[in-house]
Scaffold this active site. Structure first.
Site, PDB file in Angstrom:
ATOM      1  N   ALA A 168     -26.472 -92.914 -89.196  1.00  0.00           N
ATOM      2  CA  ALA A 168     -26.277 -94.032 -90.118  1.00  0.00           C
ATOM      3  C   ALA A 168     -26.849 -95.307 -89.504  1.00  0.00           C
ATOM      4  O   ALA A 168     -26.686 -95.574 -88.314  1.00  0.00           O
ATOM      5  CB  ALA A 168     -24.800 -94.204 -90.401  1.00  0.00           C
ATOM      6  N   ARG A 186     -33.104 -93.415 -98.175  1.00  0.00           N
ATOM      7  CA  ARG A 186     -32.945 -94.853 -97.990  1.00  0.00           C
ATOM      8  C   ARG A 186     -31.964 -95.138 -96.860  1.00  0.00           C
ATOM      9  O   ARG A 186     -32.092 -96.122 -96.149  1.00  0.00           O
ATOM     10  CB  ARG A 186     -32.443 -95.475 -99.293  1.00  0.00           C
ATOM     11  CG  ARG A 186     -32.207 -96.941 -99.160  1.00  0.00           C
ATOM     12  CD  ARG A 186     -32.120 -97.595-100.488  1.00  0.00           C
ATOM     13  NE  ARG A 186     -30.759 -97.793-100.920  1.00  0.00           N
ATOM     14  CZ  ARG A 186     -30.376 -98.770-101.723  1.00  0.00           C
ATOM     15  NH1 ARG A 186     -31.259 -99.619-102.194  1.00  0.00           N
ATOM     16  NH2 ARG A 186     -29.135 -98.888-102.096  1.00  0.00           N
ATOM     17  N   TYR A 235     -30.439 -88.189 -89.484  1.00  0.00           N
ATOM     18  CA  TYR A 235     -30.826 -89.448 -88.845  1.00  0.00           C
ATOM     19  C   TYR A 235     -29.581 -90.315 -88.937  1.00  0.00           C
ATOM     20  O   TYR A 235     -29.067 -90.558 -90.033  1.00  0.00           O
ATOM     21  CB  TYR A 235     -31.964 -90.023 -89.686  1.00  0.00           C
ATOM     22  CG  TYR A 235     -32.801 -91.084 -89.056  1.00  0.00           C
ATOM     23  CD1 TYR A 235     -33.877 -90.739 -88.240  1.00  0.00           C
ATOM     24  CD2 TYR A 235     -32.563 -92.426 -89.309  1.00  0.00           C
ATOM     25  CE1 TYR A 235     -34.675 -91.724 -87.693  1.00  0.00           C
ATOM     26  CE2 TYR A 235     -33.361 -93.395 -88.762  1.00  0.00           C
ATOM     27  CZ  TYR A 235     -34.418 -93.055 -87.954  1.00  0.00           C
ATOM     28  OH  TYR A 235     -35.227 -94.024 -87.422  1.00  0.00           O
ATOM     29  N   GLU A 239     -28.170 -77.574 -91.748  1.00  0.00           N
ATOM     30  CA  GLU A 239     -28.339 -78.965 -91.309  1.00  0.00           C
ATOM     31  C   GLU A 239     -27.608 -79.185 -89.988  1.00  0.00           C
ATOM     32  O   GLU A 239     -26.448 -78.802 -89.840  1.00  0.00           O
ATOM     33  CB  GLU A 239     -27.762 -79.909 -92.373  1.00  0.00           C
ATOM     34  CG  GLU A 239     -27.875 -81.372 -92.001  1.00  0.00           C
ATOM     35  CD  GLU A 239     -27.109 -82.269 -92.964  1.00  0.00           C
ATOM     36  OE1 GLU A 239     -27.611 -82.508 -94.075  1.00  0.00           O
ATOM     37  OE2 GLU A 239     -26.002 -82.725 -92.601  1.00  0.00           O
ATOM     38  N   ASP A 277     -29.280 -92.629-112.516  1.00  0.00           N
ATOM     39  CA  ASP A 277     -29.416 -91.773-111.333  1.00  0.00           C
ATOM     40  C   ASP A 277     -30.575 -90.781-111.496  1.00  0.00           C
ATOM     41  O   ASP A 277     -31.388 -90.587-110.592  1.00  0.00           O
ATOM     42  CB  ASP A 277     -28.094 -91.014-111.136  1.00  0.00           C
ATOM     43  CG  ASP A 277     -27.969 -90.479-109.731  1.00  0.00           C
ATOM     44  OD1 ASP A 277     -27.595 -91.255-108.841  1.00  0.00           O
ATOM     45  OD2 ASP A 277     -28.286 -89.288-109.529  1.00  0.00           O
ATOM     46  N   HIS A 307     -34.961 -85.774 -90.925  1.00  0.00           N
ATOM     47  CA  HIS A 307     -34.541 -86.814 -91.868  1.00  0.00           C
ATOM     48  C   HIS A 307     -35.093 -88.158 -91.366  1.00  0.00           C
ATOM     49  O   HIS A 307     -35.199 -88.388 -90.164  1.00  0.00           O
ATOM     50  CB  HIS A 307     -33.014 -86.922 -91.927  1.00  0.00           C
ATOM     51  CG  HIS A 307     -32.346 -85.699 -92.486  1.00  0.00           C
ATOM     52  ND1 HIS A 307     -31.103 -85.751 -93.087  1.00  0.00           N
ATOM     53  CD2 HIS A 307     -32.718 -84.411 -92.537  1.00  0.00           C
ATOM     54  CE1 HIS A 307     -30.754 -84.533 -93.471  1.00  0.00           C
ATOM     55  NE2 HIS A 307     -31.713 -83.699 -93.140  1.00  0.00           N
ATOM     56  N   HIS A 347     -25.335 -90.849-107.489  1.00  0.00           N
ATOM     57  CA  HIS A 347     -25.181 -91.646-106.261  1.00  0.00           C
ATOM     58  C   HIS A 347     -24.115 -92.720-106.510  1.00  0.00           C
ATOM     59  O   HIS A 347     -24.008 -93.236-107.622  1.00  0.00           O
ATOM     60  CB  HIS A 347     -26.525 -92.288-105.909  1.00  0.00           C
ATOM     61  CG  HIS A 347     -26.496 -93.040-104.610  1.00  0.00           C
ATOM     62  ND1 HIS A 347     -26.265 -94.389-104.546  1.00  0.00           N
ATOM     63  CD2 HIS A 347     -26.643 -92.609-103.340  1.00  0.00           C
ATOM     64  CE1 HIS A 347     -26.281 -94.775-103.274  1.00  0.00           C
ATOM     65  NE2 HIS A 347     -26.518 -93.708-102.525  1.00  0.00           N
TER      66      HIS A 347
HETATM   67  P1  FAD Z   1     -32.455 -94.041-103.236  1.00  0.00           P
HETATM   68  O1  FAD Z   1     -33.164 -92.904-103.864  1.00  0.00           O
HETATM   69  O2  FAD Z   1     -33.268 -95.245-102.911  1.00  0.00           O
HETATM   70  O3  FAD Z   1     -31.264 -94.439-104.231  1.00  0.00           O
HETATM   71  C1  FAD Z   1     -30.252 -95.369-103.870  1.00  0.00           C
HETATM   72  C2  FAD Z   1     -29.671 -95.969-105.155  1.00  0.00           C
HETATM   73  O4  FAD Z   1     -30.627 -96.843-105.748  1.00  0.00           O
HETATM   74  C3  FAD Z   1     -29.346 -94.937-106.234  1.00  0.00           C
HETATM   75  O5  FAD Z   1     -28.234 -95.389-106.955  1.00  0.00           O
HETATM   76  C4  FAD Z   1     -30.593 -94.953-107.112  1.00  0.00           C
HETATM   77  O6  FAD Z   1     -30.320 -94.515-108.433  1.00  0.00           O
HETATM   78  C5  FAD Z   1     -30.978 -96.406-107.059  1.00  0.00           C
HETATM   79  N1  FAD Z   1     -32.433 -96.642-107.203  1.00  0.00           N
HETATM   80  C6  FAD Z   1     -33.433 -95.966-106.604  1.00  0.00           C
HETATM   81  N2  FAD Z   1     -34.626 -96.511-106.924  1.00  0.00           N
HETATM   82  C7  FAD Z   1     -34.362 -97.577-107.734  1.00  0.00           C
HETATM   83  C8  FAD Z   1     -35.165 -98.560-108.380  1.00  0.00           C
HETATM   84  N3  FAD Z   1     -36.507 -98.559-108.260  1.00  0.00           N
HETATM   85  N4  FAD Z   1     -34.548 -99.509-109.135  1.00  0.00           N
HETATM   86  C9  FAD Z   1     -33.195 -99.523-109.277  1.00  0.00           C
HETATM   87  N5  FAD Z   1     -32.375 -98.615-108.672  1.00  0.00           N
HETATM   88  C10 FAD Z   1     -32.957 -97.649-107.921  1.00  0.00           C
HETATM   89  N6  FAD Z   1     -28.084 -90.831 -94.646  1.00  0.00           N
HETATM   90  C11 FAD Z   1     -28.406 -91.134 -93.353  1.00  0.00           C
HETATM   91  O7  FAD Z   1     -28.170 -92.252 -92.905  1.00  0.00           O
HETATM   92  N7  FAD Z   1     -28.997 -90.195 -92.536  1.00  0.00           N
HETATM   93  C12 FAD Z   1     -29.288 -88.947 -92.976  1.00  0.00           C
HETATM   94  O8  FAD Z   1     -29.835 -88.133 -92.222  1.00  0.00           O
HETATM   95  C13 FAD Z   1     -28.947 -88.594 -94.309  1.00  0.00           C
HETATM   96  N8  FAD Z   1     -29.213 -87.360 -94.794  1.00  0.00           N
HETATM   97  C14 FAD Z   1     -28.913 -87.058 -96.091  1.00  0.00           C
HETATM   98  C15 FAD Z   1     -29.231 -85.783 -96.585  1.00  0.00           C
HETATM   99  C16 FAD Z   1     -28.940 -85.432 -97.903  1.00  0.00           C
HETATM  100  C17 FAD Z   1     -29.277 -84.046 -98.406  1.00  0.00           C
HETATM  101  C18 FAD Z   1     -28.316 -86.394 -98.755  1.00  0.00           C
HETATM  102  C19 FAD Z   1     -27.985 -86.019-100.172  1.00  0.00           C
HETATM  103  C20 FAD Z   1     -28.002 -87.668 -98.286  1.00  0.00           C
HETATM  104  C21 FAD Z   1     -28.296 -88.015 -96.958  1.00  0.00           C
HETATM  105  N9  FAD Z   1     -28.021 -89.281 -96.440  1.00  0.00           N
HETATM  106  C22 FAD Z   1     -28.336 -89.588 -95.131  1.00  0.00           C
HETATM  107  C23 FAD Z   1     -27.341 -90.289 -97.267  1.00  0.00           C
HETATM  108  C24 FAD Z   1     -28.324 -91.216 -98.011  1.00  0.00           C
HETATM  109  O9  FAD Z   1     -29.093 -91.962 -97.089  1.00  0.00           O
HETATM  110  C25 FAD Z   1     -27.461 -92.140 -98.869  1.00  0.00           C
HETATM  111  O10 FAD Z   1     -26.812 -91.415 -99.870  1.00  0.00           O
HETATM  112  C26 FAD Z   1     -28.166 -93.351 -99.452  1.00  0.00           C
HETATM  113  O11 FAD Z   1     -27.159 -94.235 -99.961  1.00  0.00           O
HETATM  114  C27 FAD Z   1     -29.083 -93.034-100.625  1.00  0.00           C
HETATM  115  O12 FAD Z   1     -30.265 -92.579-100.193  1.00  0.00           O
HETATM  116  P2  FAD Z   1     -31.427 -92.171-101.246  1.00  0.00           P
HETATM  117  O13 FAD Z   1     -32.578 -91.771-100.431  1.00  0.00           O
HETATM  118  O14 FAD Z   1     -30.914 -91.259-102.268  1.00  0.00           O
HETATM  119  O15 FAD Z   1     -31.697 -93.631-101.921  1.00  0.00           O
END
Ligand code: FAD
Length: 305
Positions: A52, A108, A50, A18, A162, A78, A153
């Protein structure tokens, strides 16, 4: 990506790395030196984060596009939903497609001030990552990955919740997930078991573990705080002892422990049959290359084409 997650003829597990968008010209020059180092080692893919709050969108698109055009590497871009309307997200995906990028890690994203900042949905955006997975899949022939969290998370009330929403992202069309960094292999193994128990079909999709070779106690403490992962007490104690009491931490001693830990974790994960190892590099090649060498991974001959 999934097609590339196969061991080579000698049974070696693939690896990937990465990168993050550099802040200035010096950082960009360093990134390109690092890219060329890794190119020789033939990773299965490389990913570009990408910033923050969507702060680096232009740089992420430009540099990921350059990686696609000017190297032999397969880039994964990303994409985060935070702060973007659906129209902007569509346009971002279009920019990736224009640069020949079809692999997207859908996230997200975090609000400014994470992990404490409140998540506020853009009024014309999406609330959760599974919606963005569907949006990207509907826009064309994209291969989508998502994030998974071995320790859960930080916004998930419990691991059941989760797992349910990780599976929702996979059911929405994600082909694999890459985990948050972790420092105890048991967390990864339990995540894998949870997903398989919740939905065997989705549980068959690759969960790629993310490792970060620690090279600085100060920086790993900050990253752990932002990511919601835990630094195990025994590891933190060992790192603190190595760092010493001086005003400047003993980076060489910290690094030695970090490399050893990442190597031991890599060995155990390989023994447990992981599809690949994904490394956070912070745009430096040396620490990850050392771990790869310890594990006997990565091509040893320079790539000539
Ligand atoms: P989601 O999957 O939407 O989950 C967020 C929370 O909401 C979780 O607690 C989940 O359980 C809950 N949830 C999901 N769907 C629902 C629903 N329908 N109803 C109720 N609750 C729900 N961040 C950046 O800004 N830039 C990056 O490039 C970046 N790269 C990353 C790469 C990796 C490998 C990882 C692991 C994380 C990265 N992140 C990055 C961080 C990530 O954006 C954050 O951890 C963010 O808070 C969660 O993103 P997510 O896509 O998992 O969100």
């Amino acid at each position: 990506i999934v097609d590339r997650l196969r061991c080579d003829d000698t049974g070696r597990v693939p690896f990937s790395v990465e990168f993050t968008p550099p802040r200035d010209a010096d950082g960009e020059a360093r990134l390109w030196r690092t890219v060329r180092e890794f190119e020789r080692l033939r990773p299965a893919f490389v990913s570009m984060t990408y910033g923050a709050g969507g702060s680096t969108s232009d740089r992420t698109v430009r540099i990921t596009g350059d990686l696609a055009e000017a190297t032999t590497l397969l880039p994964v871009a990303h994409l985060t939903a935070v702060g973007h309307s659906i129209a902007e997200l569509r346009s971002m995906v279009g920019s990736y497609a224009d640069r020949g990028i079809s692999n997207i890690l859908v996230l997200r994203g975090d609000p400014p001030g994470a992990p404490l900042g409140e998540w506020t949905m853009h009024p014309e955006g999406v609330r959760y990552a599974d919606e963005l997975v569907r949006l990207v899949r509907d826009l064309g022939d994209f291969h989508v990955g998502v994030a998974s969290f071995p320790e859960g998370h930080y916004r998930s009330p419990d691991l059941q919740h989760d797992t349910k929403y990780l599976v929702a992202k996979l059911r929405a069309g994600a082909e694999y997930s890459i985990t948050q960094m972790f420092f105890d292999v048991e967390h990864y193994l339990r995540l894998r078991d949870r997903v398989a128990a919740f939905d065997p079909e989705q549980g068959a999709k690759p969960i790629i573990p993310e490792l970060m070779p620690i090279t600085s106690l100060g920086s790993v403490r900050r990253m752990v705080e932002l990511s919601g992962s835990a630094l195990p007490a025994e590891l933190e104690t060992a790192l603190a002892l190595a760092a010493g009491d001086g005003p400047v931490e003993d980076r060489a001693a910290v690094r030695e422990i970090g490399i050893e830990r990442a190597t031991l974790m890599g060995e155990r994960l390989i023994a447990e049959g992981v599809p690949a190892l994904h490394f956070i590099t912070l745009n430096f090649a040396r620490a990850t290359s050392e771990v790869l060498a310890n594990l006997g991974l990565g091509a040893t001959q320079p790539v000539r084409n």
